[in-house]
Design a protein around this motif. Structure first.
Motif, PDB file in Angstrom:
ATOM      1  N   THR A   1       8.906  10.616  -2.190  1.00 54.40           N
ATOM      2  CA  THR A   1       7.845  10.983  -1.256  1.00 54.40           C
ATOM      3  C   THR A   1       6.798  11.846  -1.940  1.00 54.40           C
ATOM      4  O   THR A   1       5.593  11.665  -1.735  1.00 54.40           O
ATOM      5  CB  THR A   1       8.450  11.732  -0.048  1.00 54.40           C
ATOM      6  OG1 THR A   1       9.392  10.884   0.615  1.00 54.40           O
ATOM      7  CG2 THR A   1       7.370  12.151   0.925  1.00 54.40           C
ATOM      8  N   LEU A   2       7.250  12.784  -2.780  1.00 55.51           N
ATOM      9  CA  LEU A   2       6.317  13.656  -3.496  1.00 55.51           C
ATOM     10  C   LEU A   2       5.389  12.837  -4.383  1.00 55.51           C
ATOM     11  O   LEU A   2       4.160  13.038  -4.378  1.00 55.51           O
ATOM     12  CB  LEU A   2       7.100  14.663  -4.332  1.00 55.51           C
ATOM     13  CG  LEU A   2       6.255  15.576  -5.233  1.00 55.51           C
ATOM     14  CD1 LEU A   2       5.331  16.462  -4.403  1.00 55.51           C
ATOM     15  CD2 LEU A   2       7.160  16.426  -6.126  1.00 55.51           C
ATOM     16  N   PHE A   3       5.949  11.893  -5.154  1.00 53.17           N
ATOM     17  CA  PHE A   3       5.120  11.078  -6.050  1.00 53.17           C
ATOM     18  C   PHE A   3       4.160  10.191  -5.253  1.00 53.17           C
ATOM     19  O   PHE A   3       3.018   9.959  -5.677  1.00 53.17           O
ATOM     20  CB  PHE A   3       6.009  10.223  -6.953  1.00 53.17           C
ATOM     21  CG  PHE A   3       6.840  11.024  -7.909  1.00 53.17           C
ATOM     22  CD1 PHE A   3       6.278  12.049  -8.649  1.00 53.17           C
ATOM     23  CD2 PHE A   3       8.199  10.764  -8.053  1.00 53.17           C
ATOM     24  CE1 PHE A   3       7.049  12.803  -9.524  1.00 53.17           C
ATOM     25  CE2 PHE A   3       8.972  11.499  -8.928  1.00 53.17           C
ATOM     26  CZ  PHE A   3       8.400  12.533  -9.661  1.00 53.17           C
ATOM     27  N   LEU A   4       4.593   9.713  -4.103  1.00 55.55           N
ATOM     28  CA  LEU A   4       3.709   8.900  -3.268  1.00 55.55           C
ATOM     29  C   LEU A   4       2.559   9.717  -2.705  1.00 55.55           C
ATOM     30  O   LEU A   4       1.418   9.249  -2.641  1.00 55.55           O
ATOM     31  CB  LEU A   4       4.515   8.260  -2.138  1.00 55.55           C
ATOM     32  CG  LEU A   4       5.318   7.010  -2.521  1.00 55.55           C
ATOM     33  CD1 LEU A   4       6.285   6.640  -1.413  1.00 55.55           C
ATOM     34  CD2 LEU A   4       4.375   5.841  -2.815  1.00 55.55           C
TER      35      LEU A   4
ATOM     36  N   ARG B   1       7.958   3.606 -16.014  1.00 57.03           N
ATOM     37  CA  ARG B   1       8.749   4.294 -17.034  1.00 57.03           C
ATOM     38  C   ARG B   1       8.890   5.775 -16.708  1.00 57.03           C
ATOM     39  O   ARG B   1       9.980   6.358 -16.852  1.00 57.03           O
ATOM     40  CB  ARG B   1       8.097   4.115 -18.416  1.00 57.03           C
ATOM     41  CG  ARG B   1       8.877   4.765 -19.547  1.00 57.03           C
ATOM     42  CD  ARG B   1      10.267   4.169 -19.697  1.00 57.03           C
ATOM     43  NE  ARG B   1      10.201   2.753 -20.076  1.00 57.03           N
ATOM     44  CZ  ARG B   1      11.245   1.966 -20.179  1.00 57.03           C
ATOM     45  NH1 ARG B   1      12.456   2.421 -19.880  1.00 57.03           N
ATOM     46  NH2 ARG B   1      11.115   0.703 -20.515  1.00 57.03           N
ATOM     47  N   PHE B   2       7.806   6.394 -16.242  1.00 55.05           N
ATOM     48  CA  PHE B   2       7.860   7.809 -15.847  1.00 55.05           C
ATOM     49  C   PHE B   2       8.838   8.002 -14.696  1.00 55.05           C
ATOM     50  O   PHE B   2       9.656   8.932 -14.709  1.00 55.05           O
ATOM     51  CB  PHE B   2       6.459   8.283 -15.446  1.00 55.05           C
ATOM     52  CG  PHE B   2       6.446   9.649 -14.809  1.00 55.05           C
ATOM     53  CD1 PHE B   2       6.544  10.796 -15.583  1.00 55.05           C
ATOM     54  CD2 PHE B   2       6.350   9.777 -13.423  1.00 55.05           C
ATOM     55  CE1 PHE B   2       6.539  12.055 -14.990  1.00 55.05           C
ATOM     56  CE2 PHE B   2       6.336  11.034 -12.824  1.00 55.05           C
ATOM     57  CZ  PHE B   2       6.436  12.180 -13.612  1.00 55.05           C
ATOM     58  N   LEU B   3       8.756   7.126 -13.695  1.00 51.91           N
ATOM     59  CA  LEU B   3       9.657   7.237 -12.549  1.00 51.91           C
ATOM     60  C   LEU B   3      11.110   7.066 -12.979  1.00 51.91           C
ATOM     61  O   LEU B   3      12.007   7.747 -12.469  1.00 51.91           O
ATOM     62  CB  LEU B   3       9.291   6.185 -11.495  1.00 51.91           C
ATOM     63  CG  LEU B   3       7.954   6.393 -10.771  1.00 51.91           C
ATOM     64  CD1 LEU B   3       7.684   5.236  -9.816  1.00 51.91           C
ATOM     65  CD2 LEU B   3       7.954   7.712 -10.002  1.00 51.91           C
TER      66      LEU B   3
ATOM     67  N   ILE C   1      15.110  15.149   1.932  1.00 49.19           N
ATOM     68  CA  ILE C   1      13.651  15.274   1.870  1.00 49.19           C
ATOM     69  C   ILE C   1      13.214  16.358   0.889  1.00 49.19           C
ATOM     70  O   ILE C   1      12.020  16.536   0.635  1.00 49.19           O
ATOM     71  CB  ILE C   1      13.072  15.548   3.279  1.00 49.19           C
ATOM     72  CG1 ILE C   1      11.598  15.087   3.350  1.00 49.19           C
ATOM     73  CG2 ILE C   1      13.192  17.019   3.632  1.00 49.19           C
ATOM     74  CD1 ILE C   1      11.398  13.614   3.108  1.00 49.19           C
ATOM     75  N   ILE C   2      14.185  17.088   0.299  1.00 52.32           N
ATOM     76  CA  ILE C   2      13.837  18.058  -0.746  1.00 52.32           C
ATOM     77  C   ILE C   2      13.228  17.295  -1.921  1.00 52.32           C
ATOM     78  O   ILE C   2      13.774  16.276  -2.354  1.00 52.32           O
ATOM     79  CB  ILE C   2      15.087  18.843  -1.199  1.00 52.32           C
ATOM     80  CG1 ILE C   2      15.623  19.690  -0.047  1.00 52.32           C
ATOM     81  CG2 ILE C   2      14.768  19.730  -2.394  1.00 52.32           C
ATOM     82  CD1 ILE C   2      16.906  20.411  -0.379  1.00 52.32           C
ATOM     83  N   PRO C   3      12.088  17.745  -2.466  1.00 47.87           N
ATOM     84  CA  PRO C   3      11.397  16.978  -3.514  1.00 47.87           C
ATOM     85  C   PRO C   3      12.073  17.038  -4.873  1.00 47.87           C
ATOM     86  O   PRO C   3      11.544  17.581  -5.835  1.00 47.87           O
ATOM     87  CB  PRO C   3      10.006  17.624  -3.545  1.00 47.87           C
ATOM     88  CG  PRO C   3      10.219  19.017  -3.059  1.00 47.87           C
ATOM     89  CD  PRO C   3      11.315  18.928  -2.039  1.00 47.87           C
ATOM     90  N   ILE C   4      13.273  16.478  -4.944  1.00 44.77           N
ATOM     91  CA  ILE C   4      14.003  16.378  -6.208  1.00 44.77           C
ATOM     92  C   ILE C   4      14.025  14.902  -6.604  1.00 44.77           C
ATOM     93  O   ILE C   4      14.387  14.054  -5.784  1.00 44.77           O
ATOM     94  CB  ILE C   4      15.447  16.892  -6.049  1.00 44.77           C
ATOM     95  CG1 ILE C   4      15.447  18.387  -5.700  1.00 44.77           C
ATOM     96  CG2 ILE C   4      16.250  16.655  -7.329  1.00 44.77           C
ATOM     97  CD1 ILE C   4      16.833  18.941  -5.421  1.00 44.77           C
ATOM     98  N   PRO C   5      13.634  14.566  -7.829  1.00 43.59           N
ATOM     99  CA  PRO C   5      13.685  13.163  -8.255  1.00 43.59           C
ATOM    100  C   PRO C   5      15.081  12.586  -8.037  1.00 43.59           C
ATOM    101  O   PRO C   5      16.084  13.222  -8.321  1.00 43.59           O
ATOM    102  CB  PRO C   5      13.335  13.231  -9.740  1.00 43.59           C
ATOM    103  CG  PRO C   5      12.502  14.469  -9.856  1.00 43.59           C
ATOM    104  CD  PRO C   5      13.087  15.441  -8.883  1.00 43.59           C
TER     105      PRO C   5
ATOM    106  N   PRO D   1       0.834  -1.215   0.000  1.00 46.59           N
ATOM    107  CA  PRO D   1       0.000   0.000   0.000  1.00 46.59           C
ATOM    108  C   PRO D   1       0.866   1.262   0.000  1.00 46.59           C
ATOM    109  O   PRO D   1       2.019   1.245   0.465  1.00 46.59           O
ATOM    110  CB  PRO D   1      -0.797  -0.115   1.304  1.00 46.59           C
ATOM    111  CG  PRO D   1      -0.747  -1.561   1.663  1.00 46.59           C
ATOM    112  CD  PRO D   1       0.557  -2.090   1.148  1.00 46.59           C
ATOM    113  N   ALA D   2       0.311   2.351  -0.489  1.00 45.98           N
ATOM    114  CA  ALA D   2       1.080   3.598  -0.618  1.00 45.98           C
ATOM    115  C   ALA D   2       1.615   4.077   0.729  1.00 45.98           C
ATOM    116  O   ALA D   2       2.736   4.582   0.811  1.00 45.98           O
ATOM    117  CB  ALA D   2       0.216   4.680  -1.259  1.00 45.98           C
ATOM    118  N   TRP D   3       0.838   3.907   1.801  1.00 44.57           N
ATOM    119  CA  TRP D   3       1.291   4.412   3.101  1.00 44.57           C
ATOM    120  C   TRP D   3       2.513   3.637   3.600  1.00 44.57           C
ATOM    121  O   TRP D   3       3.389   4.214   4.247  1.00 44.57           O
ATOM    122  CB  TRP D   3       0.162   4.366   4.117  1.00 44.57           C
ATOM    123  CG  TRP D   3      -0.256   2.989   4.593  1.00 44.57           C
ATOM    124  CD1 TRP D   3      -1.208   2.196   4.043  1.00 44.57           C
ATOM    125  CD2 TRP D   3       0.296   2.271   5.702  1.00 44.57           C
ATOM    126  NE1 TRP D   3      -1.299   1.001   4.731  1.00 44.57           N
ATOM    127  CE2 TRP D   3      -0.399   1.025   5.765  1.00 44.57           C
ATOM    128  CE3 TRP D   3       1.282   2.530   6.642  1.00 44.57           C
ATOM    129  CZ2 TRP D   3      -0.114   0.066   6.734  1.00 44.57           C
ATOM    130  CZ3 TRP D   3       1.568   1.574   7.617  1.00 44.57           C
ATOM    131  CH2 TRP D   3       0.875   0.361   7.658  1.00 44.57           C
TER     132      TRP D   3
END
Length: 476
Positions: A429-432, A445-447, A418-422, A133-135
């Motif tokens: 974390t941002l994508f989740l 593929r996007f990830l 934790i900075i939202p940089i891929p 699960p996502a969590w």
């Protein structure tokens, strides 16, 4: 030798920080039944220094990837996979790489620097991260950052418990402070006694006070020539200070010239200056502190001048002193901790815990505030790499300073990740979070694409930061 000591301290700190960070990912993956393929301290392109495979019971030394080591040892018996297919700690290969740029935890079913979307083309398995699960995936991703912050708090608790606080209160700095040119341009004057910040009395045990004083809009209360005044700090000061190196000191305590020891046969002894005397004047120069005293001696080098001293019993006396050609009179001076009243605070365990939390959160807040400088021209120029990090450590091994710096680096590692940089934990974390809000999961593929872009960006940033170090060390 000093460089080696600095480098050793940096490497030991990185070993601690990286291990704790990756262990956060590892332990939460294991809690949720996710298989971890590899757990590595430092990166291992082409080969590993050490590689331990508990399932096979082997330890390989200097092993090429995919091959046996130059020395392969049998350290245990082989273990078969569990009949129910659930992963165990033995399903993980543990290793030590040779490239000390970090480490990694290769989690099954996750698109990261160790695998691409093509590696996940098969049907998802129950023990893969992508099946959870996502969590749960979110917990795995933020665990490394959380453990780094927890580590910093634990270290600060240990520092408070073992060393406590031993400081000179601002109110006891009777001669005030010396300020850099930039600080003087902002309104401070040498000799100002720092009293308050935004209306509150300054506390020398507040680790972030020096940073808070230079913040734009800060209202700093000082006592100048017996009168109290308030200085409002402008935005320009912080931008100016951002370009300064690690050795730059914006302000320092002013130290009276009090004789700690005299050297036999030197001018001070011949003139009758003794331990405990305070020097107040050299010829016509008033020298309330070392700041004025040392330049005055150099200005009178090779001359015999009158020196006004105040004896320990409070009696003033003028001495005729022959200053050497090098501007010395043969004395050692007392340090601030031997002159000014000190505040010593000892903590028991239950007091050290909130003190450690206070220091850790203050340091995090100060660092987050400082990040806005990175987006200025001056801040970008001040970025540094491993040379800058190594320079934070003292020339000699000092456990107090080592743990102070390691704790601060742990806070930096937690925040930067934790900075939202891929490519960083913050990017995953941002994508989740987007997935949890929208109910739509990004494709593998996007990830893979965004993580590759993020990795390239981070690599360029690493090159730029270390390039700054090289420029400052060899050219500037």
């Amino acid at each position: 030798m000093e460089i080696l000591i600095k480098a050793l301290q940096l490497v030991v700190a990185l070993v601690i920080l990286v291990t704790v960070h990756e262990f956060g990912h590892y332990i939460f993956a294991r809690i949720f039944g996710v298989k971890v393929n590899r757990f590595y301290l430092f990166f291992n392109p082409w080969f590993s220094i050490l590689r331990y495979d508990p399932a096979k019971g082997t330890l390989d030394i200097f092993a090429r990837n995919g091959s046996k080591g130059a020395l392969s040892l049998k350290v245990g018996k082989e273990h078969l996979a569990r009949p129910d297919g659930k992963p165990t700690w033995r399903d993980t290969v543990y290793g030590l790489g040779w490239l000390p740029l970090g480490g990694y935890c290769d989690i099954a079913g996750m698109v990261d620097e160790t695998k691409s979307a093509d590696d996940l083309a098969s049907e998802p398995q129950s023990w893969e991260l992508r099946s959870k699960p996502a969590w749960q995936r979110l917990c795995v991703m933020v665990a490394g950052v959380c453990l780094n912050f927890v580590l910093a708090i634990v270290i600060y608790v240990g520092i408070a418990l073992h060393w406590g606080d031993d400081v000179i209160p601002f109110q006891a700095m009777t001669e005030g402070m010396d300020f850099s040119k930039e600080m003087q341009d902002a309104g401070f004057r040498n000799g100002d006694m720092l009293l308050t910040l935004d209306g509150k009395e300054l506390d020398a045990t507040d680790y972030s006070i020096n940073w808070d004083i230079i913040q734009p809009g800060a209202r700093v209360g000082v006592r100048r020539d017996g009168r109290d005044t308030v200085i409002t700090v402008s935005d320009e000061l912080l931008r100016q200070l951002a370009t300064k190196g690690k050795d730059y000191v914006p302000m320092a305590i002013r130290i009276p010239v009090v004789v700690a020891k005299t050297s036999p046969g030197e001018p001070a002894v011949r003139a009758g200056i003794a331990q405990g005397d305070r020097i107040l004047r050299v010829d016509a120069d008033t020298v309330p502190t070392i700041t004025e005293f040392l330049p005055s001696l150099k200005a009178h080098a090779g001359k015999t001048v009158d020196v006004l001293v105040l004896h320990a019993d409070g009696t003033p006396e003028t001495k005729s002193v022959a200053i050497s050609e090098t501007g010395k009179i043969g004395i050692q001076m007392l340090s601030p901790i031997d002159i000014f009243e000190r505040q010593t605070v000892n903590y028991n365990l239950w007091q050290a815990i909130p003190r450690g939390w206070e220091i850790g959160t203050d340091r995090l807040g100060s660092y987050v505030s400082s990040m806005k400088l990175v987006f200025t021209k001056e801040g970008a120029q001040s970025l540094g790499g491993f040379g800058t990090l190594g320079d934070l450590f003292p020339n000699q091994w000092n456990w107090y300073m080592f743990w102070q710096i390691t704790a601060f680096l742990s806070i930096i590692l937690a925040f930067m990740n934790i900075i939202p940089i891929p490519g960083l934990d913050g990017g995953y974390t941002l994508f989740l979070l987007v997935e949890m809000i929208t109910g739509k999961k990004p494709s593998d593929r996007f990830l893979e694409i965004v993580n590759t872009c993020g990795f390239v960006f981070l690599l360029l940033l690493l090159v730029y930061a270390n390039g700054n170090d090289i420029y400052r060390f060899f050219i500037k």
